[in-house]
Design an enzyme around this catalytic site. Sequence first.
Site, PDB file in Angstrom:
ATOM      1  N   MET A 327      67.615  65.883   4.558  1.00 34.35           N
ATOM      2  CA  MET A 327      68.393  65.634   5.761  1.00 34.35           C
ATOM      3  C   MET A 327      67.705  64.633   6.689  1.00 34.35           C
ATOM      4  SD  MET A 327      71.063  67.204   5.208  1.00 34.35           S
ATOM      5  CE  MET A 327      71.935  67.032   6.757  1.00 34.35           C
ATOM      6  N   ASP A 346      56.340  63.959   9.201  1.00 31.06           N
ATOM      7  CA  ASP A 346      56.460  65.087   8.267  1.00 31.06           C
ATOM      8  C   ASP A 346      55.064  65.676   8.090  1.00 31.06           C
ATOM      9  OD1 ASP A 346      58.763  65.870   5.886  1.00 31.06           O
ATOM     10  OD2 ASP A 346      56.717  66.633   5.613  1.00 31.06           O
ATOM     11  N   SER A 432      71.128  74.682   9.875  1.00 28.09           N
ATOM     12  CA  SER A 432      72.491  74.956   9.436  1.00 28.09           C
ATOM     13  C   SER A 432      72.893  76.398   9.697  1.00 28.09           C
ATOM     14  CB  SER A 432      72.665  74.604   7.954  1.00 28.09           C
ATOM     15  OG  SER A 432      71.526  74.884   7.210  1.00 28.09           O
ATOM     16  N   HIS A 453      74.097  69.095  14.116  1.00 27.33           N
ATOM     17  CA  HIS A 453      74.130  69.507  12.712  1.00 27.33           C
ATOM     18  C   HIS A 453      74.854  68.449  11.880  1.00 27.33           C
ATOM     19  CE1 HIS A 453      75.681  72.613   9.554  1.00 27.33           C
ATOM     20  NE2 HIS A 453      74.658  71.937   9.118  1.00 27.33           N
ATOM     21  N   ASN A 456      75.410  67.149   4.594  1.00 23.28           N
ATOM     22  CA  ASN A 456      74.775  66.523   3.430  1.00 23.28           C
ATOM     23  C   ASN A 456      75.833  66.048   2.429  1.00 23.28           C
ATOM     24  OD1 ASN A 456      72.882  65.827   1.516  1.00 23.28           O
ATOM     25  ND2 ASN A 456      72.549  67.919   0.801  1.00 23.28           N
ATOM     26  N   GLU A 465      78.333  68.670  13.818  1.00 26.57           N
ATOM     27  CA  GLU A 465      78.599  69.731  14.788  1.00 26.57           C
ATOM     28  C   GLU A 465      77.550  69.614  15.893  1.00 26.57           C
ATOM     29  OE1 GLU A 465      80.329  73.513  12.209  1.00 26.57           O
ATOM     30  OE2 GLU A 465      78.188  73.211  12.246  1.00 26.57           O
ATOM     31  N   ASN A 503      80.212  76.412   8.420  1.00 31.00           N
ATOM     32  CA  ASN A 503      79.648  77.392   7.485  1.00 31.00           C
ATOM     33  C   ASN A 503      80.240  78.779   7.697  1.00 31.00           C
ATOM     34  OD1 ASN A 503      78.117  75.668   6.002  1.00 31.00           O
ATOM     35  ND2 ASN A 503      76.308  75.855   7.306  1.00 31.00           N
TER      36      ASN A 503
END
Length: 718
Positions: A327, A346, A432, A453, A456, A465, A503
């Site tokens: 993502m 990261d 998510s 949000h 993918n 969202e 979701n």
Amino acid sequence: MVAGTIQVEMLESDIALLTLDLPDKSANVLSVQVLDELAAALDELEEQSGLAGLIVCSGKPGTFIAGADLREFAASLDAPPEQITALCRRGQELFSRLSKGPWVSVAAIDGVCLGGGAELACWCDRRVMSDAARTQIGFPEVKLGLFPAWGGTARAPRMIGLANAIELITTGESLGTRAALAMGLADDVAPPDQLMAAAVRLVRDEQQTRRYLRDRQSWQEPVAMDETELGFLGATASAAIRQQTKGQYPAPLIALELLLEAAGCDVWQACQLEAGQMPKLFGSPINRALLNVFFLTDRIKKDRGVDGPPLATREIRSVGVIGAGIMGRGIAAANIKRGVPVVVTDASADALAAGASEILREVSYRKETGRADVDRAVELAPLLNTCRTDQELAGCDLVVEAVVENADVKRKVLQRIEPLLRGEAVLASNTSTITISSLAAGLQRPDQFCGIHFFNPVRQMQLVEVIRGRQTSDQTVATAVAYAKRVGKLPIVVHDGPGFLVNRLLFPYMNESLELVCAGVPLEQIEKAAKGFGMPMGPLTLYDVVGLDTAFYAGRTMWEAFPDRIVASPLLPAMVKAGRLGQKSGAGFFRYDPGQKQGRADPDFQVLADRYTRERREYSLEQITMRLFLPMLLEATRILQEQIVRDARDIDLGLIYGLGFPAFRGGLLFWADTEGAERILEWLRPFEGLGTRLRPTELLREMAASGGKFYQQTRRAS
Ligand code: NAI
């Protein structure tokens, strides 16, 4: 009343310039009022003596004409067939005057020239298009369940050949300037600031050569093509359309039949056929549904995410992304493509290195060549800054956290980053499933924290969202919404809660597919029912794509939140335990041969499933369809009751753009409104014994009693 859309002035002593400029609108659209004005302007121009040329242009930079006024269309969906045909005839007669007048007509096109606008341009003798990237011409009517009916299907094949016209009209895809030039749809190309000079040059050329008079004649005649060629073209086009539309969108096939039939007629008979066919589609359920999708999308493009007077949003000049996984990479690339500089961090050096090269590959990918363009990579590379330390994030206006889906890890990252940021910076999570309010605990400025949000794969999925936590401020929401639009997304604002919107709606449907498996329903029947309803793939294939382990963990949040209606099926953990993780492990519900995305039936799965099969019931395809989609619909009614969204339409938009819910149904609630709440209650009756998940909700009962519509539900103030 729209006043003064069309202006006519003299560009040179014998060349008139007709400019369309709809007052107070960002784009030109063709309404009845505009057509009336055009008719009046042409009345005068046809009478004017000594005129050599008429140039048609737009007063709006970036748009020539975006198409017909769809709100007027929507208002006349119930019109009788004669009126629809008459409306088409009116447009045809009006536009065709551009190819009959005592002057050569030239459309000077900068920006989008679509639908009715493209028809108007096609009726001109010549077209010059600007070389700006925004300039495009096309007939997107099939995307609304229609075909061009102001002479588009009659004029285009005679100008550019039948095969080209079929492709343009039945796919609805538009062409850039170069492609239009190659196809003969454009006659010349010029930079935007030299468009008028090029149009004048075209007029002068035609004055000399008088080629346009020859074309005027030949473009009235039947299309030159023998029967064998016509048969071959028809068969190949029809096969391509059937494959593309899966029989669910009738407009392209009807347009094809029309184009083939009208090829043997002169252009005027072709126009009559075109107008006569339109009532088959105009006002049909699919036309209504697709118009609804257009309005849903248009609404979101204009929505600021909060109600009330406009708020000053914070400007996002640079973005930080924490986590260079699937993502994080996609989010970083979306920013760079829109010119927004990004800092990516990261915890893992390997993930960061792999992420950086993946991001550059994605942003420099050229569709035309199918590969990465080195020059583009070099040009965009300065917008990407990868680093292992947090310090570089300090200057970002927005930081999006996209680390692993673990609440503790996320909270630690957020609490570590927040103190480094400037006071006005916005912090967001791409989680998510974890609620935003729970992640905000421990932050100093929870009002400046929200969910953003992305879906993918980020490059394909337009939906975002924006999640409003309990303490998120209006300004933060409005800033996130404006930012999502800036990076090319369609943001819907959702109140915090398990699964947010998409979701939360996906799980009842997915969960029901497991229940059906355990009721002994064959897998292929479940897949067939979902695809027959219009979903891009069946729920079991979707499990295999997402990964059974990921689905299991995400599902747990939903079982915990809604134990009354999400059944914790024993099948999922059993599959995970057996190593059947889906496509990535070569087997899930289906088996996948190495390198294959298409699964096949797997007897081993049946052995496993049999252990969990509670019953063996025969279900019709329709019953399976209802079992899959009614739990989703019932959840949507709960979401409305809880006011998780600001408007019922957000549910439909989220499902269409987030899950691939079939556009031809107009959206889940649009579909429910079309069917009516009473009928839905009837459909539910045989399943009510299966538990809460299939029992009518209070809102559904209310709707059935009052005859109300979900789309009439009052809006929630933000
Ligand atoms: P991923 O596993 O591909 O990437 C996560 C990255 O975060 C890894 O590169 C890892 O090294 C890094 N990371 C872990 N802990 C870290 C820390 N403390 N500090 C900095 N970096 C750290 O995961 P993916 O799929 O990209 O998911 C990221 C987030 O996006 C999750 O919250 C997930 O739920 C959400 N999401 C995922 C979607 C998907 O389909 N994969 C869709 C939408 C949201």
